[in-house]
Write a protein that holds these residues in place. Structure first.
Motif, PDB file in Angstrom:
ATOM      1  N   ALA A 197      -4.761  45.607  38.007  1.00 36.97           N
ATOM      2  CA  ALA A 197      -4.645  45.509  36.551  1.00 36.97           C
ATOM      3  C   ALA A 197      -4.138  44.122  36.174  1.00 36.97           C
ATOM      4  CB  ALA A 197      -3.705  46.585  36.020  1.00 36.97           C
ATOM      5  N   TRP A 344     -13.257  42.933  39.028  1.00 39.77           N
ATOM      6  CA  TRP A 344     -14.030  43.932  38.315  1.00 39.77           C
ATOM      7  C   TRP A 344     -14.473  45.067  39.237  1.00 39.77           C
ATOM      8  CZ3 TRP A 344     -13.467  43.450  33.379  1.00 39.77           C
ATOM      9  CH2 TRP A 344     -13.317  42.193  32.800  1.00 39.77           C
ATOM     10  N   LEU A 347     -11.344  47.189  38.819  1.00 40.18           N
ATOM     11  CA  LEU A 347     -11.043  47.554  37.433  1.00 40.18           C
ATOM     12  C   LEU A 347     -12.043  48.555  36.876  1.00 40.18           C
ATOM     13  CD1 LEU A 347     -10.031  44.136  35.803  1.00 40.18           C
ATOM     14  CD2 LEU A 347      -8.646  46.204  35.891  1.00 40.18           C
ATOM     15  N   LEU A 348     -13.335  48.287  37.052  1.00 38.05           N
ATOM     16  CA  LEU A 348     -14.360  49.147  36.449  1.00 38.05           C
ATOM     17  C   LEU A 348     -14.390  50.557  37.043  1.00 38.05           C
ATOM     18  CD1 LEU A 348     -17.308  46.592  35.999  1.00 38.05           C
ATOM     19  CD2 LEU A 348     -15.904  47.649  34.222  1.00 38.05           C
ATOM     20  N   LEU A 351      -9.942  51.924  37.154  1.00 35.40           N
ATOM     21  CA  LEU A 351      -9.046  51.878  36.002  1.00 35.40           C
ATOM     22  C   LEU A 351      -9.751  52.087  34.667  1.00 35.40           C
ATOM     23  CD1 LEU A 351      -6.753  48.876  37.036  1.00 35.40           C
ATOM     24  CD2 LEU A 351      -6.418  51.314  37.439  1.00 35.40           C
ATOM     25  N   ILE A 352     -11.033  51.798  34.583  1.00 32.66           N
ATOM     26  CA  ILE A 352     -11.756  51.906  33.312  1.00 32.66           C
ATOM     27  C   ILE A 352     -12.659  53.132  33.281  1.00 32.66           C
ATOM     28  CG2 ILE A 352     -13.452  50.777  31.799  1.00 32.66           C
ATOM     29  CD1 ILE A 352     -12.348  48.096  32.698  1.00 32.66           C
ATOM     30  N   LEU A 353     -13.493  53.304  34.307  1.00 32.60           N
ATOM     31  CA  LEU A 353     -14.477  54.389  34.301  1.00 32.60           C
ATOM     32  C   LEU A 353     -13.840  55.775  34.180  1.00 32.60           C
ATOM     33  CD1 LEU A 353     -17.394  55.427  34.600  1.00 32.60           C
ATOM     34  CD2 LEU A 353     -17.063  55.340  37.082  1.00 32.60           C
ATOM     35  N   ILE A 355     -10.962  56.788  32.933  1.00 31.67           N
ATOM     36  CA  ILE A 355     -10.347  56.981  31.613  1.00 31.67           C
ATOM     37  C   ILE A 355     -11.418  57.099  30.537  1.00 31.67           C
ATOM     38  CG2 ILE A 355      -8.839  55.934  29.890  1.00 31.67           C
ATOM     39  CD1 ILE A 355      -7.284  54.646  32.177  1.00 31.67           C
ATOM     40  N   ALA A 356     -12.438  56.217  30.607  1.00 27.14           N
ATOM     41  CA  ALA A 356     -13.513  56.257  29.617  1.00 27.14           C
ATOM     42  C   ALA A 356     -14.287  57.565  29.705  1.00 27.14           C
ATOM     43  CB  ALA A 356     -14.450  55.065  29.821  1.00 27.14           C
TER      44      ALA A 356
END
Length: 562
Positions: A197, A344, A347-348, A351-353, A355-356
């Motif tokens: 992060a 990335w 992250l993608l 940490l992002i996928l 949650i999204a």
């Protein structure tokens, strides 16, 4: 002078006309009711009616497996030592005797080999966690496929989504407690994910681990989170979930006598409570059988955690497998800005996928309501085929999840089937985008075909297998109409209407502020409903009868279907 005869004794009894002395139990109940007011609440809800269908048991499996988790978890806390202090193992397992390891690992081995029934408790606890998360996922899909999340149950859908998220985190924290090589590898991976992060990553890692990884605080902290913080949140959310189910009344499948304003089923006492209690013992017994006969998480095979080692083929529990799959197949993308590197490729997928994806699932009821403009209350369930776009959307999500989950085992697949791991990775990179789209198209067309098939059955009846020959020499099969109950069930659904939107312009021709949004909603609404097949009308039945369907549904039945 008139006499009030209502106060004149009507018997010659010698005993005083005083009420009988209540029993101690009745007295205690009266005392509690006068102070807590429970009598009225219980009287109202004790005869609460619940519908009966096998699919409703999926939520009960989640509830009762959580109860098993609480029971076995409380017992395990009596012997588990949440400490990272290093000691020498002197227990019963010969292969590890004399090796230095954390007290958490020693206590896990002692529970497995030296505490009578300890291994059964450990494995029951782990299997119950699997059942809890798995049944919540299937229950969530059942609710979505049948439209049970619609108004007024959107808040309960959000609570269910939170329960699934917290259950996953609870499983990860419990899985990490034994401090064996496999769980330690997972904690090490979590440390790397946090550090990816930007800006705050290293601070998050230092805060959680109490310094550099692995430190000496992570196991005690995970223990508090696992046995106190998340279980408390789960209990509160489950209580709120159950209260809303009772308040809104349970949804039911369409059928004769079932409307949006009633519930047809069995009362809470004695029928439903007895069935639910019996089902708890079935879940408990099945979990006990799995705990006694099926090995899970054999920490003695992995050994204590050592930062310099990684187990071959290491994988998290299945519910954490899909982010791991995304991590494995994403290309090694990195960017550098002002001396700061953004990974990335971590992250993608991590940490992002997740949650999204979770936020998207949680918002599904509100997204559908915004598209359709449907503000009515719904208490009757829909057959998945009667909502083709909604059903196809969830199937595409399931396909996306399943492909990523399979990608999490790309190394195992390569070994077992003697395939190239690179070929598997490249295939999965394309499949996670193409697969959900193909699944959506096939599922929606399949649902529309089933709708057409239902209409054919309603208009022409079912095939009897009896073939007759006409005077002209032609052959035809005899069709008979379905029963009124079957016809009612097949047609107990609303017609899908593309509701009009507010005008994109005001009376003076000036574009409205949300004109573009309205046009977008109209396009989405047509996409949502445009291909659906509507149920037959009275005219359709009359036309089918007029064209020589002598055994089609009769006019009197068709009026009821309309």
């Amino acid at each position: 002078m008139s006499v009030d005869t209502t106060k004149v004794a009507k018997t010659n009894a010698t005993t005083a006309a005083s009420p009988a002395k209540p029993s101690k139990l009745a007295g205690a109940a009266t005392w509690a009711d006068e102070r807590l007011g429970l009598g009225g609440v219980l009287k109202k809800n004790i005869r609460k009616v619940f519908p009966d269908h096998w699919s409703f048991m999926l939520g009960e499996i989640a509830l009762w497996s959580f109860v098993v988790l609480l029971i076995t978890g409380v017992l395990l806390t009596l012997w588990f030592v949440p400490s990272m202090s290093e000691v020498q193992y002197q227990g019963s397992y010969d292969q590890l005797r004399g090796i230095y390891m954390s007290e958490a690992m020693v206590s896990s081995l002692n529970i497995s080999f030296d505490i009578r029934g300890g291994l059964l408790l450990r494995q029951m606890h782990h299997w119950a966690a699997m059942l809890f998360i798995g049944s919540m996922m299937i229950h969530l899909m059942r609710v979505y496929f049948t439209g049970a999340f619609r108004k007024p149950r959107e808040v309960n859908w959000v609570i269910g989504s939170l329960l699934l998220l917290l259950g996953t985190l609870e499983g990860f924290t419990g899985y990490s407690l034994p401090d064996d090589l496999l769980s330690g590898t997972g904690v090490r991976a979590a440390d790397g994910f946090m550090k990816a992060a930007p800006v705050v990553g290293t601070y998050m890692s230092f805060f959680l681990f109490g310094g550099e990884f692995p430190g000496e605080a992570i196991i005690p902290r995970l223990y508090i989170i696992h046995v106190l913080l998340i279980p408390g949140l789960l209990l509160a959310l489950i209580a709120a979930h159950m209260m809303l189910v009772v308040y809104h009344k349970h949804t039911q499948w369409p059928g004769p006598g079932r409307t949006e304003g009633n519930v047809v089923g069995y009362p809470m006492l004695p029928v439903y409570a007895a069935k639910a209690g019996g089902f708890f013992f079935i879940v408990f017994g099945a979990t006990a059988l799995m705990g006694g006969l099926m090995t899970i998480n054999p920490v003695w095979k992995y050994g204590p955690y050592d930062p310099s080692k990684v187990t071959a083929g290491s994988q998290p529990d299945w519910y954490m497998g899909w982010p791991d799959g995304a991590l494995r197949i994403i290309p090694g993308w990195e960017s550098s800005f002002w001396g700061v590197t953004l990974s990335w490729n971590i992250l993608l997928p991590i940490l992002i996928l997740p949650i999204a994806f979770w936020l998207l699932v949680m918002m599904l009821p509100f997204i559908e309501a915004w598209i359709t403009g449907d503000k009515r209350e719904h208490h009757l369930l829909q057959r998945p085929r009667n909502a083709p776009t909604r059903t196809a959307l969830m199937v595409s999500f399931m396909t996306f999840y399943g492909l990523l989950w399979a990608a999490g085992g790309n190394d195992i697949i390569a070994i077992r089937f003697d395939m190239s791991i690179n070929a598997i990775t490249y295939f999965m990179r394309g499949a996670v985008f193409i697969g959900p789209l193909v699944a959506f198209i096939i599922t929606r067309r399949w649902c529309i075909s089933l709708q057409r098939h239902d209409n054919e059955r309603l208009l022409h009846g079912y095939e009897t297998g009896v073939v007759s020959r006409s005077a002209e020499g032609g052959f035809s099969e005899l069709h008979l109409p379905y029963s009124e109950e079957k016809q009612y069930t097949l047609t107990a659904r609303d017609r899908d209407e593309i509701l009009p939107l507010a005008s994109a312009e005001d009376a003076n021709g000036v574009p409205a502020p949300d004109g573009r949004a309205s046009k977008l909603r109209l396009k989405l609404r047509k996409w949502w409903y445009g291909h659906n097949v509507q149920k037959p009308t009275v005219e359709d039945f009359e036309q089918a009868h007029h064209h020589g369907d002598d055994h089609a549904v009769e006019g009197e039945s068709s009026k009821e279907l309309h």
